[in-house]
Design a protein around this motif. Structure first.
Motif, PDB file in Angstrom:
ATOM      1  N   PRO A 136       4.949  -9.711  11.141  1.00  0.00           N
ATOM      2  CA  PRO A 136       6.226  -9.010  10.896  1.00  0.00           C
ATOM      3  C   PRO A 136       7.346  -9.924  10.442  1.00  0.00           C
ATOM      4  N   GLU A 137       7.338 -11.190  10.887  1.00  0.00           N
ATOM      5  CA  GLU A 137       8.437 -12.087  10.531  1.00  0.00           C
ATOM      6  C   GLU A 137       8.488 -12.389   9.052  1.00  0.00           C
ATOM      7  N   SER A 138       7.340 -12.340   8.384  1.00  0.00           N
ATOM      8  CA  SER A 138       7.302 -12.613   6.946  1.00  0.00           C
ATOM      9  C   SER A 138       6.860 -11.405   6.142  1.00  0.00           C
ATOM     10  N   ALA A 139       6.655 -10.268   6.820  1.00  0.00           N
ATOM     11  CA  ALA A 139       6.215  -9.028   6.156  1.00  0.00           C
ATOM     12  C   ALA A 139       4.935  -9.249   5.372  1.00  0.00           C
ATOM     13  N   GLU A 140       3.998  -9.924   5.996  1.00  0.00           N
ATOM     14  CA  GLU A 140       2.705 -10.204   5.371  1.00  0.00           C
ATOM     15  C   GLU A 140       1.585  -9.741   6.285  1.00  0.00           C
ATOM     16  N   VAL A 141       0.421  -9.569   5.697  1.00  0.00           N
ATOM     17  CA  VAL A 141      -0.778  -9.200   6.442  1.00  0.00           C
ATOM     18  C   VAL A 141      -1.900 -10.141   6.023  1.00  0.00           C
ATOM     19  N   ASP A 142      -2.591 -10.682   7.004  1.00  0.00           N
ATOM     20  CA  ASP A 142      -3.768 -11.493   6.738  1.00  0.00           C
ATOM     21  C   ASP A 142      -5.011 -10.684   7.059  1.00  0.00           C
ATOM     22  N   ILE A 143      -5.941 -10.612   6.116  1.00  0.00           N
ATOM     23  CA  ILE A 143      -7.250 -10.038   6.370  1.00  0.00           C
ATOM     24  C   ILE A 143      -8.214 -11.205   6.515  1.00  0.00           C
ATOM     25  N   VAL A 144      -8.673 -11.427   7.730  1.00  0.00           N
ATOM     26  CA  VAL A 144      -9.484 -12.600   8.068  1.00  0.00           C
ATOM     27  C   VAL A 144     -10.953 -12.193   8.165  1.00  0.00           C
ATOM     28  N   PHE A 145     -11.777 -12.798   7.316  1.00  0.00           N
ATOM     29  CA  PHE A 145     -13.214 -12.540   7.303  1.00  0.00           C
ATOM     30  C   PHE A 145     -13.926 -13.614   8.137  1.00  0.00           C
ATOM     31  N   THR A 182     -14.581 -18.915   8.514  1.00  0.00           N
ATOM     32  CA  THR A 182     -13.401 -18.045   8.500  1.00  0.00           C
ATOM     33  C   THR A 182     -12.752 -18.135   7.125  1.00  0.00           C
ATOM     34  N   TYR A 183     -12.424 -16.980   6.567  1.00  0.00           N
ATOM     35  CA  TYR A 183     -11.770 -16.931   5.263  1.00  0.00           C
ATOM     36  C   TYR A 183     -10.659 -15.888   5.342  1.00  0.00           C
ATOM     37  N   SER A 184      -9.442 -16.249   4.883  1.00  0.00           N
ATOM     38  CA  SER A 184      -8.284 -15.372   5.020  1.00  0.00           C
ATOM     39  C   SER A 184      -7.727 -15.004   3.653  1.00  0.00           C
ATOM     40  N   VAL A 185      -7.397 -13.729   3.516  1.00  0.00           N
ATOM     41  CA  VAL A 185      -6.703 -13.227   2.323  1.00  0.00           C
ATOM     42  C   VAL A 185      -5.331 -12.738   2.772  1.00  0.00           C
ATOM     43  N   ARG A 186      -4.291 -13.347   2.231  1.00  0.00           N
ATOM     44  CA  ARG A 186      -2.933 -13.008   2.638  1.00  0.00           C
ATOM     45  C   ARG A 186      -2.322 -12.012   1.645  1.00  0.00           C
ATOM     46  N   LEU A 187      -1.724 -10.956   2.187  1.00  0.00           N
ATOM     47  CA  LEU A 187      -1.130  -9.903   1.373  1.00  0.00           C
ATOM     48  C   LEU A 187       0.356  -9.789   1.668  1.00  0.00           C
ATOM     49  N   ASP A 188       1.122  -9.636   0.631  1.00  0.00           N
ATOM     50  CA  ASP A 188       2.559  -9.376   0.766  1.00  0.00           C
ATOM     51  C   ASP A 188       2.759  -7.866   0.740  1.00  0.00           C
ATOM     52  N   LEU A 189       3.187  -7.300   1.876  1.00  0.00           N
ATOM     53  CA  LEU A 189       3.313  -5.845   1.957  1.00  0.00           C
ATOM     54  C   LEU A 189       4.363  -5.291   1.007  1.00  0.00           C
ATOM     55  N   GLY A 190       5.274  -6.131   0.563  1.00  0.00           N
ATOM     56  CA  GLY A 190       6.261  -5.675  -0.403  1.00  0.00           C
ATOM     57  C   GLY A 190       5.634  -5.206  -1.700  1.00  0.00           C
ATOM     58  N   LYS A 191       4.434  -5.719  -2.004  1.00  0.00           N
ATOM     59  CA  LYS A 191       3.756  -5.317  -3.232  1.00  0.00           C
ATOM     60  C   LYS A 191       3.378  -3.840  -3.206  1.00  0.00           C
ATOM     61  N   LEU A 192       3.259  -3.282  -2.002  1.00  0.00           N
ATOM     62  CA  LEU A 192       2.905  -1.872  -1.906  1.00  0.00           C
ATOM     63  C   LEU A 192       4.009  -0.963  -2.422  1.00  0.00           C
ATOM     64  N   LEU A 193       5.253  -1.387  -2.260  1.00  0.00           N
ATOM     65  CA  LEU A 193       6.379  -0.494  -2.535  1.00  0.00           C
ATOM     66  C   LEU A 193       7.333  -1.070  -3.559  1.00  0.00           C
ATOM     67  N   GLY A 194       6.793  -1.628  -4.628  1.00  0.00           N
ATOM     68  CA  GLY A 194       7.681  -2.005  -5.707  1.00  0.00           C
ATOM     69  C   GLY A 194       7.801  -3.483  -5.975  1.00  0.00           C
ATOM     70  N   ASP A 195       6.824  -4.277  -5.607  1.00  0.00           N
ATOM     71  CA  ASP A 195       6.807  -5.692  -5.954  1.00  0.00           C
ATOM     72  C   ASP A 195       7.996  -6.438  -5.357  1.00  0.00           C
ATOM     73  N   PHE A 196       8.305  -6.175  -4.076  1.00  0.00           N
ATOM     74  CA  PHE A 196       9.348  -6.908  -3.380  1.00  0.00           C
ATOM     75  C   PHE A 196       8.738  -8.129  -2.702  1.00  0.00           C
ATOM     76  N   SER A 197       9.513  -9.206  -2.663  1.00  0.00           N
ATOM     77  CA  SER A 197       9.069 -10.418  -1.983  1.00  0.00           C
ATOM     78  C   SER A 197       9.918 -10.630  -0.737  1.00  0.00           C
TER      79      SER A 197
END
Length: 390
Positions: free
Chosen positions: A199-208, A228-243
């Motif tokens: 929540p502090e960076s508005a990101e989500v990690d999908i860890v395989f 372990t392999y992680s894919v980091r997602l910026d949730l801002g991309k869901l709603l208009g390419d916000f960083s």
């Protein structure tokens, strides 16, 4: 005179309320039309959309307050001039300067309100906007990761999971295909994966966990095993390419801008020279835009005198054109300040200084029932052109 000032102030307030409402409404409709496909695809509720735009209101108000103030003053005095009220008042011994208390008080109130937005409101609105946007994206991400369904909401990424437990953030038999890099395709496959929110960076990690990576580069295919392999997602991309992770000068409160200007070490780690130039430019922008309410309001009075008799619809177009000149100078100054072409202090103050000089000269000429030389020259040139065409 008290009755006169009350009448002028009341008309200014009415026109100001109408102008601000119309401009905010146009901006809201324009933004919603731009993002209509996005909102429909993400199934975001209408109330959530209104909430997001409410938090953006301080940002919009900072831009439209000067023009709203100018339009209110201009249209008020243009109407008084067109209805010969100004002529009647002057015939009664009421000079232009005696009419100034009402518009000066009105413009001062607008300036103070805009300063409040500039100092506190803008940063508060952007913070709340990001928090609300993050929550919308976070809640949406739970529903979007459905079992047995390919998820392509992030550009260049395709997710799939055979089983999904959104409450615990657990995935079974998951894979992701990454095509964000040109000329290369990466597929990650794992029997287990988990979703970790930040929540502090508005990101989500999908860890395989304990899977394989298939990397194809042109005709070459590489296969790697991993623990372990992680894919980091910026949730801002869901709603208009916000960083959310990027620190921007325009989102900072004025106090933070002052701190960074006084002590560059307080800037975010790795801040570039361009970032410091943006901080300087944003600092002077927060000071000059609110003062623009007072300056443009005073500028509008002699302009209304000069173009007395003009219909209000034409007056509206004229005032918008004059503000466009002001805002164009302001925008060019912002660009040049951020690029380092000129010191921001000079570029950002230049439009205000120029309009102050014109306002003072115009006020003097209007009180003396004289026309500005530039207007006389323009009229003379227009008459010559008409004569040649005729």
């Amino acid at each position: 005179m008290k009755i006169l000032h009350k009448q002028i102030f009341g008309e200014l307030l009415k026109l100001f309320g109408l102008t601000v409402s119309c401009l905010l409404g146009l901006i809201l409709i324009g933004r919603m039309l731009q993002l209509r496909t996005l909102f429909l695809s993400q199934n975001i509720g209408f109330l959530n959309i209104l909430e997001l735009f409410f938090y953006l209101t301080p940002f919009f108000l900072l831009l439209i307050m000067p023009i709203s103030t100018m339009l209110s003053v201009f249209l008020t005095f243009l109407r008084m001039s067109t209805d010969n009220e100004l002529t009647a008042l002057k015939a009664s011994g009421v000079s232009l300067y005696r009419m100034l208390p009402a518009p000066v008080l009105f413009c001062t109130i607008c300036t103070v309100f805009t300063f409040i937005i500039s100092i506190w409101g803008l940063a508060w609105g952007m913070d709340m906007f990001k928090v609300t946007l993050y929550e919308s994206a976070r809640k949406h991400s739970k529903f979007s990761l459905q079992p047995g369904v390919f998820n392509k909401e992030f550009s260049g990424l395709t997710f799939y999971a055979h089983q999904v437990d959104n409450e615990k953030g657990k995935l079974k038999f998951a894979f992701v295909r990454d095509q964000t890099k040109h000329g290369a395709s990466v597929v990650v496959v794992a029997p287990d994966a988990e979703i970790i929110s930040r929540p502090e960076s508005a990101e989500v990690d999908i860890v395989f966990h304990k899977g394989k990576i298939f990397r194809q580069n042109n005709d070459e295919l590489n296969v790697l095993k991993f623990g372990t392999y992680s894919v980091r997602l910026d949730l801002g991309k869901l709603l208009g390419d916000f960083s959310f992770s990027e620190v921007k000068a325009k989102d900072m409160p004025l106090s933070q801008l002052v701190e960074i200007r006084d002590d560059p070490s307080k800037a975010p780690p790795g801040a570039s020279d361009r970032f410091h130039r943006k901080v300087d430019t944003e600092y002077f922008k927060r000071l000059t835009l609110p003062l623009g309410c007072l300056i443009l309001g005073m500028f509008a009075i002699p302009i209304a005198y000069v173009f007395r008799g003009l219909k209000q619809q034409y007056g509206l177009v004229l005032s918008m054109g004059l503000f466009l000149v002001y805002y164009s100078m302001f925008s060019v100054s912002v660009s040049m300040g951020e690029s380092g072409s000129i010191p921001p202090i000079y570029g950002m103050w230049a439009p205000n200084i120029m309009y102050v000089i014109i306002a003072l000269l115009g006020m003097k000429y209007a009180n003396e029932e004289r026309t500005l030389p530039i207007v006389e020259w323009g009229t003379h040139i227009a008459d010559k052109i008409k004569g040649r065409v005729g």
